[in-house]
Design a protein around this motif. Structure first.
Motif, mmCIF file in Angstrom:
data_model
loop_
_atom_site.group_PDB
_atom_site.id
_atom_site.type_symbol
_atom_site.label_atom_id
_atom_site.label_comp_id
_atom_site.label_asym_id
_atom_site.label_seq_id
_atom_site.Cartn_x
_atom_site.Cartn_y
_atom_site.Cartn_z
ATOM 1 N N LEU A 130 52.207 34.201 36.464
ATOM 2 C CA LEU A 130 51.813 35.523 36.968
ATOM 3 C C LEU A 130 50.381 35.874 36.560
ATOM 4 O O LEU A 130 49.601 36.390 37.367
ATOM 5 C CB LEU A 130 52.783 36.586 36.446
ATOM 6 C CG LEU A 130 54.195 36.589 37.059
ATOM 7 C CD1 LEU A 130 55.058 37.652 36.383
ATOM 8 C CD2 LEU A 130 54.130 36.825 38.560
ATOM 9 N N ILE A 131 50.035 35.598 35.318
ATOM 10 C CA ILE A 131 48.691 35.956 34.843
ATOM 11 C C ILE A 131 47.632 35.097 35.519
ATOM 12 O O ILE A 131 46.589 35.609 35.975
ATOM 13 C CB ILE A 131 48.617 35.833 33.312
ATOM 14 C CG1 ILE A 131 49.463 36.926 32.653
ATOM 15 C CG2 ILE A 131 47.172 35.918 32.832
ATOM 16 C CD1 ILE A 131 49.530 36.814 31.144
ATOM 17 N N LEU A 132 47.861 33.787 35.611
ATOM 18 C CA LEU A 132 46.866 32.921 36.252
ATOM 19 C C LEU A 132 46.707 33.255 37.728
ATOM 20 O O LEU A 132 45.591 33.257 38.266
ATOM 21 C CB LEU A 132 47.265 31.459 36.069
ATOM 22 C CG LEU A 132 47.089 30.891 34.664
ATOM 23 C CD1 LEU A 132 47.598 29.459 34.596
ATOM 24 C CD2 LEU A 132 45.629 30.952 34.235
ATOM 25 N N SER A 133 47.806 33.553 38.395
ATOM 26 C CA SER A 133 47.715 33.956 39.802
ATOM 27 C C SER A 133 46.957 35.270 39.947
ATOM 28 O O SER A 133 46.157 35.449 40.869
ATOM 29 C CB SER A 133 49.116 34.087 40.390
ATOM 30 O OG SER A 133 49.061 34.512 41.733
ATOM 31 N N ALA A 134 47.182 36.203 39.017
ATOM 32 C CA ALA A 134 46.471 37.484 39.067
ATOM 33 C C ALA A 134 44.980 37.309 38.800
ATOM 34 O O ALA A 134 44.142 37.975 39.427
ATOM 35 C CB ALA A 134 47.079 38.450 38.053
ATOM 36 N N VAL A 135 44.635 36.422 37.872
ATOM 37 C CA VAL A 135 43.212 36.158 37.613
ATOM 38 C C VAL A 135 42.523 35.613 38.866
ATOM 39 O O VAL A 135 41.418 36.045 39.231
ATOM 40 C CB VAL A 135 43.065 35.175 36.432
ATOM 41 C CG1 VAL A 135 41.624 34.692 36.315
ATOM 42 C CG2 VAL A 135 43.506 35.832 35.137
ATOM 43 N N GLY A 136 43.197 34.688 39.534
ATOM 44 C CA GLY A 136 42.625 34.177 40.775
ATOM 45 C C GLY A 136 42.482 35.250 41.831
ATOM 46 O O GLY A 136 41.476 35.308 42.555
ATOM 47 N N ILE A 141 40.257 29.742 45.606
ATOM 48 C CA ILE A 141 40.221 30.322 44.259
ATOM 49 C C ILE A 141 41.629 30.530 43.710
ATOM 50 O O ILE A 141 41.922 30.205 42.552
ATOM 51 C CB ILE A 141 39.446 31.656 44.270
ATOM 52 C CG1 ILE A 141 37.974 31.414 44.633
ATOM 53 C CG2 ILE A 141 39.542 32.347 42.916
ATOM 54 C CD1 ILE A 141 37.171 32.686 44.801
ATOM 55 N N VAL A 142 42.524 31.058 44.542
ATOM 56 C CA VAL A 142 43.850 31.452 44.068
ATOM 57 C C VAL A 142 44.784 30.258 43.941
ATOM 58 O O VAL A 142 45.511 30.127 42.940
ATOM 59 C CB VAL A 142 44.451 32.522 45.004
ATOM 60 C CG1 VAL A 142 45.886 32.849 44.599
ATOM 61 C CG2 VAL A 142 43.590 33.778 44.973
ATOM 62 N N TRP A 143 44.813 29.385 44.923
ATOM 63 C CA TRP A 143 45.805 28.308 44.922
ATOM 64 C C TRP A 143 45.707 27.377 43.706
ATOM 65 O O TRP A 143 46.747 27.048 43.117
ATOM 66 C CB TRP A 143 45.694 27.504 46.210
ATOM 67 C CG TRP A 143 46.241 28.239 47.399
ATOM 68 C CD1 TRP A 143 46.851 29.466 47.397
ATOM 69 C CD2 TRP A 143 46.218 27.798 48.753
ATOM 70 N NE1 TRP A 143 47.204 29.825 48.671
ATOM 71 C CE2 TRP A 143 46.833 28.816 49.536
ATOM 72 C CE3 TRP A 143 45.742 26.670 49.405
ATOM 73 C CZ2 TRP A 143 46.978 28.714 50.914
ATOM 74 C CZ3 TRP A 143 45.893 26.567 50.773
ATOM 75 C CH2 TRP A 143 46.507 27.573 51.517
ATOM 76 N N PRO A 144 44.534 26.926 43.297
ATOM 77 C CA PRO A 144 44.504 26.067 42.106
ATOM 78 C C PRO A 144 45.046 26.755 40.861
ATOM 79 O O PRO A 144 45.809 26.143 40.088
ATOM 80 C CB PRO A 144 43.022 25.712 41.960
ATOM 81 C CG PRO A 144 42.449 25.870 43.334
ATOM 82 C CD PRO A 144 43.190 27.016 43.920
ATOM 83 N N LEU A 145 44.694 28.020 40.657
ATOM 84 C CA LEU A 145 45.198 28.732 39.482
ATOM 85 C C LEU A 145 46.698 28.966 39.582
ATOM 86 O O LEU A 145 47.425 28.883 38.578
ATOM 87 C CB LEU A 145 44.455 30.058 39.328
ATOM 88 C CG LEU A 145 42.969 29.951 38.950
ATOM 89 C CD1 LEU A 145 42.309 31.320 38.952
ATOM 90 C CD2 LEU A 145 42.806 29.286 37.587
ATOM 91 N N THR A 146 47.185 29.258 40.777
ATOM 92 C CA THR A 146 48.627 29.431 40.948
ATOM 93 C C THR A 146 49.375 28.126 40.666
ATOM 94 O O THR A 146 50.449 28.128 40.039
ATOM 95 C CB THR A 146 48.929 29.920 42.371
ATOM 96 O OG1 THR A 146 48.228 31.148 42.615
ATOM 97 C CG2 THR A 146 50.416 30.151 42.569
#
Length: 423
Positions: free
Chosen positions: A363-369, A330-335
């Motif tokens: 920062l925002i995309l990583s936080a969303v993930g 979940i996190v890596w693609p958004l990061t």
């Protein structure tokens, strides 16, 4: 065939009247006259007519077998078991695996295996999602918003202070570093408080789900609130204990100025920390559900884990791997998307000075993930811990009987099927 006197032969057989060497008249006469009673070989009492049938004769239908009632526990299994002529103990004839057990909630009331623990955690999250997911979503969102703000402005100050082209002196650099450390510590404290609140409320929800009861957010908060200070104290005590263990093992190398000895001490600290973490891993549910003190919950966890350390380690490690994999996908693609946007805005220069990772988009995309991942994985981790606690108490203290009574199950217990004794 047993030819002992006084034994009834199970039904007529063609060879009974034509035995080689039998005396005349032993097997009966042409008119069907039965052999004389009281002979030296055959009993006078023979099975009634129609008791036995020859091969190929249609058999009358058998009466239906009585099946155990749904929801019945171990007490419904008497000496003959749920199937006629079969024994009801685990692994008995005619059974495969574990016998059915009462299941008022998300788990059966008997010792659990790995699949049942994981399934119970996921089933609770799926069944009570209206209560579970809002708690983890709010906590994860608050933590990540604060984390984004801290990273944005803290890392920016550090980048400015460390810029070789700037005229900042040593005092300004130290001030920026000190301010960044304070901000990071504050962010860590907020994360700690959010995790404690979520863990406490989820523990109450899972404990009620075991009984098949739902729980609202308000009910979970009212039940968890009195124990929150003690849970905070337990968490800080465990963290302080871990730090002291590491310092004690590193101290000889530090005092002697030997990097090798310090390295050996650090390597020895790792398995010791893992052992202590698993030894006291059930202290949190013990503190919340038994309303005990910090030291009492530590002792309870130590007793419950004793003799089952490797089993609890395996289940906990597997749960960690599963949740880490879910978080990663979940996190890596958004990061990666956020970094790509940062590079598109700042170019290679942003990658060199580190500003590409501190832009608003990454920062925002990583936080969303991170919010999505924590919302999903936090209930699984908390649920596995609570169900491990319940499982160990079932194995050691017969907690299933108490849970059955709390769930309102009647005639539940190992002695409910025992025949009444005369009095």
């Amino acid at each position: 065939m047993n030819d002992s006197p006084g034994r009834a032969v199970p039904g007529p057989s063609p060879s009974d009247g034509e035995r080689p060497g039998a005396p005349e008249g032993r097997g009966g006469t042409e008119g069907g006259t039965p052999p004389p009673a009281g002979g030296p070989k055959w009993s006078a009492e023979q099975p009634p007519a129609g008791e036995w049938s020859s091969p190929g004769t249609p058999q009358p239908p058998k009466p239906p077998q009585q099946q155990p009632q749904p929801g019945a526990g171990w007490g419904s299994y008497g000496p003959q078991g749920p199937q006629g002529g079969q024994y009801g103990y685990p692994g008995g004839p005619g059974q495969w695996g574990k016998p059915p057990a009462a299941k008022p909630g998300v788990i059966p009331l008997r010792p659990l295996d790995l699949g049942e623990i994981l399934d119970g955690a996921v089933a609770t999250m799926r069944t009570h999602w209206r209560t579970v997911l809002p708690i983890t979503l709010v906590v994860a969102t608050v933590v990540q918003v604060i984390s984004v703000l801290v990273q944005k402005y803290t890392y920016a100050d550090l980048a400015i202070a460390s810029d070789p082209g700037s005229q900042a002196d040593l005092k300004e650099a130290l001030d920026a570093l000190g301010g960044s450390m304070v901000a990071l510590l504050a962010n860590g404290f907020v994360q700690l408080i959010g995790t404690i609140v979520a863990t406490a409320m989820l523990t109450m929800i899972f404990s009620r789900a075991v009984l098949g009861h739902g729980s609202s957010i308000g009910e979970a908060w009212r039940e968890a609130r009195p124990q929150l200070p003690r849970l905070l104290g337990l968490t800080l005590l465990l963290a302080l204990g871990g730090i002291l263990v590491v310092l004690v093992l590193l101290l000889p190398g530090i005092l002697l100025g030997s990097i090798g000895i310090a390295l050996v001490g650090g390597l020895a600290a790792l398995p010791l920390l893992v052992w202590l973490a698993l030894k006291f891993s059930l202290a949190s549910p013990a503190l919340m559900l038994e309303k005990s003190s910090v030291l009492t919950s530590l002792r309870r966890s130590s007793r419950l884990v004793q003799g089952s350390w490797w089993r609890i380690f395996g289940i906990t490690a597997l749960t960690g791997l599963i949740t880490a994999f879910v978080s990663a996908i979940i996190v890596w693609p958004l990061t990666a998307v956020g970094l790509a946007i940062g590079l598109a805005d700042g170019g290679m220069e942003g990658l060199e000075n580190g500003t590409a990772a501190t832009g608003w988009a990454p920062l925002i995309l990583s936080a969303v993930g991170a919010v999505i991942a924590q919302t999903i994985t936090m209930p699984i981790q908390s649920g596995v811990t609570v169900l491990l606690y319940v499982d160990q108490r079932i194995r050691r203290e017969a907690l299933d009987l108490e849970l059955a009574r709390a769930a309102g199950l009647e005639n539940y217990g190992p002695d409910t099927a025992a025949p009444p004794t005369g009095g």
